[in-house]
Design an enzyme around this catalytic site. Structure first.
Site, short mmCIF file in Angstrom:
data_model
loop_
_atom_site.label_atom_id
_atom_site.label_comp_id
_atom_site.label_asym_id
_atom_site.label_seq_id
_atom_site.Cartn_x
_atom_site.Cartn_y
_atom_site.Cartn_z
N GLU A 87 48.91 57.85 45.67
CA GLU A 87 47.50 57.69 45.32
C GLU A 87 47.31 57.68 43.81
O GLU A 87 46.51 56.90 43.28
CB GLU A 87 46.68 58.81 45.96
N HIS A 99 67.99 56.65 44.46
CA HIS A 99 68.42 55.54 45.30
C HIS A 99 67.83 54.21 44.81
O HIS A 99 67.64 53.30 45.62
CB HIS A 99 68.02 55.78 46.75
N CYS A 117 31.50 40.21 49.70
CA CYS A 117 30.41 39.83 48.81
C CYS A 117 29.19 40.71 49.05
O CYS A 117 29.11 41.43 50.04
CB CYS A 117 30.05 38.37 49.04
N LYS A 157 34.83 46.58 46.68
CA LYS A 157 34.72 47.93 47.23
C LYS A 157 34.98 47.97 48.73
O LYS A 157 35.74 48.79 49.22
CB LYS A 157 33.32 48.47 46.93
N TRP A 167 32.79 37.70 45.93
CA TRP A 167 34.23 37.94 45.83
C TRP A 167 34.89 36.78 46.54
O TRP A 167 34.73 36.60 47.75
CB TRP A 167 34.60 39.27 46.47
N LYS A 196 45.65 54.54 41.70
CA LYS A 196 44.50 54.63 40.80
C LYS A 196 44.82 54.00 39.44
O LYS A 196 44.01 53.28 38.87
CB LYS A 196 44.10 56.09 40.60
N ARG A 215 30.80 44.99 45.03
CA ARG A 215 31.30 44.27 46.18
C ARG A 215 31.91 42.92 45.81
O ARG A 215 32.50 42.23 46.65
CB ARG A 215 30.19 44.04 47.21
N ASN A 240 28.38 36.46 53.66
CA ASN A 240 29.53 37.34 53.45
C ASN A 240 30.39 37.26 54.70
O ASN A 240 29.89 37.40 55.81
CB ASN A 240 29.08 38.78 53.21
N GLU A 272 45.10 50.14 39.75
CA GLU A 272 43.82 49.51 40.08
C GLU A 272 42.95 49.30 38.86
O GLU A 272 42.34 48.23 38.70
CB GLU A 272 43.04 50.38 41.08
#
Length: 611
Positions: free
Chosen positions: A484, A507, A2, A606, A75, A488, A28, A99, A491
């Protein structure tokens, strides 16, 4: 995770400072938001579920005028997102924001209810307010009440409290992985979870340490320990330009931060590369050849995007420095009972320097005597202070929740570390050192060249943004880049995406491939290029839609792929950093075409400061 902000002073209305700070901290958490203001000897609270704009609407209907207050953007951990669970929380004449996670909240709640307390929310935070209020009603001053209440808490917390019995005073406390910074100005004081929240008002900042308490009044800031003894914490002047925390004409912070990457890389390399002396200066961090030759290995610990950057570091450290290297998810590290010791170098990697799991992994390794070299972006963060050495990335503030410039600067920092270790161990020829240092200096300009693909990538995004699944394939050092790239996309667009080692496709994942499955193949030149092309052909044979990332001049790829992005070659390691940039742009444009919230994707925050 938070965001907390606080203000006391006559220069501004508290609500203006608080809402402005919360706007800068909304990355946040954005499940709910609220403020509490001291007005005329009593505290007024305004809260709203959802994003900050909802709280702003409430404040327009019911404005506040006082000059001392606290604010919070949430959050959710304990209790679903709702106005009832939104901070600030009140108990009697005490209001707090918090927090972190209080691990013994069940025991505390039972004890408080046994003493007659009426608990109105599902949060652990409200319990702290009741503990403080009990002591204030018993005649304790606010600082003493907060200090004594913290004796009862097990877990992590960064909190701020105000009381109608303590006019124009804010008390804050920190313990564990939840950050708090305090800042001072002329006849005013500030606190926040992160520096950008207070940058428009002051650059004189100090980060509180675990166990610190601080009293904020118009006359200044006094830091003390849990027993009330004063502590002298030295203020530092933040060099960030406040404008660097704003969008600067871009549509989103994430877009801005993608385009800031050449500058961020330049700043991270800084004066650390000395081409004349063919050496790397890691800000004075020293390694002895005898210690490195006797070193049992390097362990990198990280979470999320930093974990994928660490996987790049594994290739670099093993192949350039010749030292065995393993990479652990920080959230798993301490639970697998790792064996480390004084002959192992442990490198925690964290953008914020406050990631709870990474901090716990650091402490586990440190407890076993390992040498700790942290990579992080925030000076005086908890991880930085707990480490033997720190190599700071110079990314500047990163506001977008999905990390971009933090990733590339972490990869650059790991490359510099690998080079330094290889140079000290005398494994690199003079010519190889010269070339690798020269390549590092060329990297920022080459990233600028990749960013020129933006319009081309937007056109490709328009073709595929309605897809429900993506597969990203890479081999060797490009395998972490595939992971990565998939991260992205999932997300910020909420499209299911998987990053896979291309050799593993047959496989299992090949069963998913059909005409509706876009497959991103990272097929830049390298020793595994031909094998990746073979995997690409297997995708096409099953009608998969191939988006290829290839080296400039590779005409063969264009014949085998539906769409191609080209990047220049910069050697085995730095080309991986170039390769991630088109994948960032692809994810960004797909997300904007889908209309999702790019900077504040759902359910994410974040800085993950709780387990």
């Amino acid at each position: 995770m938070c965001g907390i902000v606080g203000y006391v002073g006559r220069e501004h209305k508290a609500v203006d400072v608080l809402v402005d700070g919360l706007r800068r901290l909304e990355y946040r958490g954005y499940d709910s938001a609220g403020v509490a203001i001291l007005e005329g000897g009593s505290i007024e609270v305004r809260r709203a579920k959802g994003k900050l704009v909802n709280l702003e609407g409430t404040l327009r209907e019911k404005p506040l005028q006082g000059h001392c207050g606290i604010g919070h953007t949430r959050w959710a951990t304990h209790g679903k997102p709702s106005e009832r669970n939104a901070h600030p929380h009140r108990a009697g004449g005490v209001v707090i924001v918090h927090n972190g996670i209080i691990e013994n909240y069940r025991e505390l709640r039972a004890a408080l209810e046994g003493r007659g307390a009426a608990i109105e929310s599902d949060t652990d935070t409200e319990l702290i307010a009741h503990l403080i209020d009990e002591r204030v009603r018993a005649g304790k001053d606010l600082l003493t009440a907060v200090r004594e209440s913290c004796h009862d808490l097990v877990g992590s917390y960064a909190l701020a409290a105000i009381s109608d019995a303590a006019p124009d005073t804010v008390v804050t406390a920190k313990n564990g992985g939840s950050p708090i910074i305090v800042g001072q100005g002329e006849k005013q004081a500030f606190l926040a979870s992160d520096i950008p929240a207070v940058l428009p008002y002051t650059r004189d900042i100090v980060s509180l340490h675990d166990g610190d308490f601080a009293v904020l009044t118009e006359d200044g800031i006094q830091v003390c320990d849990i027993d009330g003894r004063p502590i002298d914490r030295e203020f530092s002047v933040v060099q960030w330009d406040p404008v660097s925390a704003e969008k600067g004409g871009y549509d989103h912070f994430m877009q801005k931060e993608i385009f800031e990457q050449p500058r961020a890389i330049t700043d991270t390399i800084g004066t650390r590369v000395n081409e004349a002396e063919q050496d790397v200066d890691l800000d004075g961090i020293q390694f002895e050849k005898a210690w490195l030759d006797d070193c049992q290995g390097v362990t990198l610990v990280a979470c999320g995007t930093s974990y994928y950057a660490s996987l790049l570091g594994k290739y670099m450290i093993e192949q350039i420095a010749g030292i065995p290297c393993e990479v652990d998810l920080a959230s798993e590290f301490r639970y697998r009972k790792p064996i480390v010791g004084p002959r192992r170098l442990v490198i925690p990697v964290s953008q914020s320097g406050e990631t709870a799991d990474t901090l716990a992994a650091l402490e586990e390794a440190k407890g076993q005597g390992a040498r700790i070299l942290a990579i992080c972006n925030v000076r005086e963060s908890t991880i930085a202070r707990a480490s033997d050495d720190v190599l700071y990335t110079q990314a500047g503030p990163e506001i977008g929740v999905a990390s971009t410039k933090a990733f590339v600067t972490q990869a650059v920092a790991l490359y510099l570390i690998a080079l330094k270790l290889g140079i000290v161990r005398e494994l690199l020829s003079r010519e190889e050192i010269r070339k690798r240092l020269h390549d590092a200096m060329r990297l920022p300009r080459m990233v600028e060249g990749v960013l020129e693909l933006d319009e081309t990538i937007l056109g490709v995004a328009r073709k595929y943004f309605k897809a429900q699944d993506f597969l990203f394939l890479g081999r060797g050092i490009m395998f972490p880049i595939a992971m990565e790239g998939a991260l992205k996309l999932k997300e910020i667009s909420y499209i299911h995406a998987e990053g896979y080692a291309a050799g593993e496709m047959k496989h299992g994942p090949i069963a998913l491939i059909d005409e509706n499955m876009p497959v991103v193949c990272i097929a830049t030149r390298g020793e595994l290029h031909d094998k990746l092309v073979s995997n690409l052909e297997q995708v096409r044979a099953r009608d998969g839609q191939v988006i290829a990332l290839a080296s400039t001049g590779d005409a063969e790829i264009a014949e085998k792929a539906n769409d191609v992005f080209y990047v220049d070659d910069l050697g085995d390691y730095l080309t991986s950093i170039l390769a991630v940039v088109p994948l960032q742009l692809l994810a960004y444009h797909i997300a904007t075409l889908k209309g999702t919230d790019v900077d504040q994707p759902r359910n994410l925050a974040k800085s993950v400061t709780v387990e």
